[in-house]
Design an enzyme around this catalytic site. Structure first.
Site, PDB file in Angstrom:
ATOM      1  N   LYS A 172      -5.018 -11.336  -6.458  1.00  0.00           N
ATOM      2  CA  LYS A 172      -6.136 -11.462  -5.511  1.00  0.00           C
ATOM      3  C   LYS A 172      -7.356 -10.672  -6.001  1.00  0.00           C
ATOM      4  CE  LYS A 172      -5.998  -8.950  -1.670  1.00  0.00           C
ATOM      5  NZ  LYS A 172      -5.688  -8.399  -0.347  1.00  0.00           N
ATOM      6  N   LYS A 222     -11.100  -5.079  -3.938  1.00  0.00           N
ATOM      7  CA  LYS A 222     -11.970  -3.906  -4.089  1.00  0.00           C
ATOM      8  C   LYS A 222     -11.295  -2.846  -4.946  1.00  0.00           C
ATOM      9  CE  LYS A 222     -13.566  -4.416   0.698  1.00  0.00           C
ATOM     10  NZ  LYS A 222     -13.233  -4.091   2.085  1.00  0.00           N
ATOM     11  N   LYS A 256       0.818  -1.219   0.000  1.00  0.00           N
ATOM     12  CA  LYS A 256       0.000   0.000   0.000  1.00  0.00           C
ATOM     13  C   LYS A 256       0.848   1.264   0.000  1.00  0.00           C
ATOM     14  CE  LYS A 256      -4.319  -1.718   1.869  1.00  0.00           C
ATOM     15  NZ  LYS A 256      -5.161  -1.842   3.060  1.00  0.00           N
TER      16      LYS A 256
HETATM   17  P1  TYM Z   1     -10.704  -6.456   4.510  1.00  0.00           P
HETATM   18  O1  TYM Z   1     -11.786  -5.469   4.831  1.00  0.00           O
HETATM   19  O2  TYM Z   1      -9.719  -6.093   3.452  1.00  0.00           O
HETATM   20  O3  TYM Z   1     -11.338  -7.823   4.089  1.00  0.00           O
HETATM   21  C1  TYM Z   1     -12.327  -8.439   4.887  1.00  0.00           C
HETATM   22  C2  TYM Z   1     -12.098  -9.934   4.901  1.00  0.00           C
HETATM   23  O4  TYM Z   1     -12.160 -10.443   3.568  1.00  0.00           O
HETATM   24  C3  TYM Z   1     -11.010 -11.245   3.327  1.00  0.00           C
HETATM   25  N1  TYM Z   1     -10.637 -11.142   1.900  1.00  0.00           N
HETATM   26  C4  TYM Z   1     -10.474 -12.191   1.102  1.00  0.00           C
HETATM   27  N2  TYM Z   1     -10.587 -13.510   1.334  1.00  0.00           N
HETATM   28  C5  TYM Z   1     -10.373 -14.339   0.290  1.00  0.00           C
HETATM   29  N3  TYM Z   1     -10.058 -13.902  -0.966  1.00  0.00           N
HETATM   30  C6  TYM Z   1      -9.930 -12.571  -1.243  1.00  0.00           C
HETATM   31  N4  TYM Z   1      -9.644 -12.156  -2.481  1.00  0.00           N
HETATM   32  C7  TYM Z   1     -10.146 -11.648  -0.172  1.00  0.00           C
HETATM   33  N5  TYM Z   1     -10.113 -10.302  -0.077  1.00  0.00           N
HETATM   34  C8  TYM Z   1     -10.420 -10.004   1.198  1.00  0.00           C
HETATM   35  C9  TYM Z   1      -9.926 -10.657   4.232  1.00  0.00           C
HETATM   36  O5  TYM Z   1      -8.898 -11.593   4.469  1.00  0.00           O
HETATM   37  C10 TYM Z   1     -10.725 -10.330   5.468  1.00  0.00           C
HETATM   38  O6  TYM Z   1     -10.868 -11.476   6.281  1.00  0.00           O
HETATM   39  N6  TYM Z   1      -7.394  -5.927   8.188  1.00  0.00           N
HETATM   40  C11 TYM Z   1      -8.670  -6.519   7.849  1.00  0.00           C
HETATM   41  C12 TYM Z   1      -9.821  -6.027   8.708  1.00  0.00           C
HETATM   42  C13 TYM Z   1      -9.611  -6.152  10.184  1.00  0.00           C
HETATM   43  C14 TYM Z   1      -9.632  -7.353  10.928  1.00  0.00           C
HETATM   44  C15 TYM Z   1      -9.425  -6.965  12.274  1.00  0.00           C
HETATM   45  C16 TYM Z   1      -9.820  -8.702  10.592  1.00  0.00           C
HETATM   46  C17 TYM Z   1      -9.385  -5.130  11.059  1.00  0.00           C
HETATM   47  N7  TYM Z   1      -9.289  -5.615  12.302  1.00  0.00           N
HETATM   48  C18 TYM Z   1      -9.380  -7.904  13.292  1.00  0.00           C
HETATM   49  C19 TYM Z   1      -9.766  -9.636  11.620  1.00  0.00           C
HETATM   50  C20 TYM Z   1      -9.556  -9.241  12.949  1.00  0.00           C
HETATM   51  C21 TYM Z   1      -8.993  -6.157   6.414  1.00  0.00           C
HETATM   52  O7  TYM Z   1      -8.507  -5.200   5.884  1.00  0.00           O
HETATM   53  O8  TYM Z   1      -9.948  -6.898   5.849  1.00  0.00           O
END
Ligand code: TYM
Length: 354
Positions: free
Chosen positions: A217, A220, A115
């Protein structure tokens, strides 16, 4: 050994549309886990301002994620659904963790490197400290299990490192305060205040890939909307995107080994398996030997069957914003009560006067 009471926590950022990767990698697992566990699911709106400070409508995005949770089947009465900023103890514990964690740990995170790119001096301090807030999200509830997609694995390893360093650095204080539990980490006995969180990553689609490039991957932020299926896509969009998905000219193999080196085929088979709660082997037992021209229509039907009811329910829920806001407020109050107890104890452990 994990003597801590099992508790599931996970979060999703309210940045852009949710897609099939978020659903299969995370939300579908959230739903399954609530059968046998206490669960806390959070819309992490404070994380959303780390990479981009100003959003055109963060409130609407936050409600939309909450609606997706509920429309997918999460029960906000038995479990807890809330938005992160409603519980300021996340930020309070994150500050403590900023003092526990080392800058080098943060700089090594691949997501930070991706990022920040060549611009690491110019990104926000929040982006660097992002994993520290994430550790606080989980540990302010002393949660033990975290369902996420594969891309979050490194952040969860860091959460374990932070918990471990806190437990060791404050070991004497934790004992003196009469807090903590005896656990073993590896073979080492540790008197721990924070548990070692366990990531729950498995399943046939831990990393859903772009429909246009099986090595990237699904995301979004991909400029091509054809690369992903959004949770709010209608039937025509889902059908068009799957039909246009990149494939190779060969028939599907009958065994999982036959998917090696065929990233796009592997991705579509994984998506089919995850959507139907089967293994890739099951899917290949059914479709092995068939061409994509036969497999893709079956995948369209399956995706529409699973996603259309969620999509409809999300739209219905978003028509009544006050209902979603009431759910989030109630969840925030219940989460806040748990988080406050942890912070009172953490204050005692550190030596902050109360
Ligand atoms: P975020 O908002 O980017 O994504 C949410 C969840 O979706 C999963 N994910 C995917 N899984 C499979 N294939 C993909 N292409 C894919 N893209 C996204 C992510 O792994 C995630 O589980 N940092 C985290 C949010 C967060 C969090 C936490 C998660 C903040 N605090 C505490 C767990 C515990 C994030 O940016 O997810």
């Amino acid at each position: 050994m994990n003597a801590f009471k099992p508790l599931v926590f996970s979060g999703v950022q309210p940045t852009g549309n949710l897609h099939l990767g978020n659903y299969l990698g995370a939300i579908r697992k959230f739903v399954a886990l609530q059968e046998d566990n206490d669960c806390i699911y959070c819309v992490v709106d404070m994380h959303a301002i780390t990479a981009q400070l100003v959003h055109s409508d963060l409130k609407a995005q936050t409600r939309s994620i909450a609606a997706a949770f509920i429309a997918s089947g999460i029960d906000p009465v038995k479990h807890i659904v809330f938005n992160q900023s409603a519980v300021p103890q996340h930020a309070e514990l994150a500050w403590v963790f900023n003092c526990v964690a080392r800058i080098g740990w943060m700089e090594r995170m691949t997501q930070f490197k991706d990022k920040s790119g060549k611009n690491a001096e110019q990104v926000s301090l929040g982006l660097l400290a992002y994993p520290s807030l994430m550790a606080a999200d989980i540990l302010v509830y002393r949660a033990t299990h975290v369902p996420v997609g594969d891309d979050q694995k490194q952040h969860l390893e860091l959460a374990r490192d932070i918990a471990q360093k806190f437990n060791i650095d404050f070991g004497d204080h934790i004992r003196k305060a009469g807090l903590g539990l005896d656990i073993t980490v590896g073979d080492e006995p540790v008197h721990a205040y924070f548990p070692m969180v366990e990531p729950l990553i498995g399943g046939p689609a831990p990393r859903v890939m772009s429909l246009k490039d099986g090595t990237k991957k699904m995301s979004k932020s991909d400029p091509s909307d054809l690369s992903r299926i959004n949770l709010m896509d209608d039937v025509d969009a889902i059908s068009k995107k799957i039909k246009k998905a990149k494939t190779d000219p060969d028939a599907l193999p009958s065994e999982v080994e036959g998917l090696k080196g065929r990233a796009e085929a592997e991705n579509l088979v994984g998506i089919y398996a995850a959507l139907s709660d089967k293994t890739k082997a099951d899917v290949l037992a059914e479709f092995g030997g068939q061409q994509f021209s036969a497999f893709k229509p079956a995948l369209v039907d399956l995706a529409v069957n699973v996603l259309a009811p969620i999509n409809n329910e999300m739209r219905r829920l978003l028509d009544d914003v006050s209902h979603i806001d009431a759910i989030l407020k109630d969840g925030g109050e219940r989460a806040g009560a748990i988080a406050q107890k942890t912070m009172d104890e953490v204050r005692d452990i550190i030596g902050f006067l109360r």
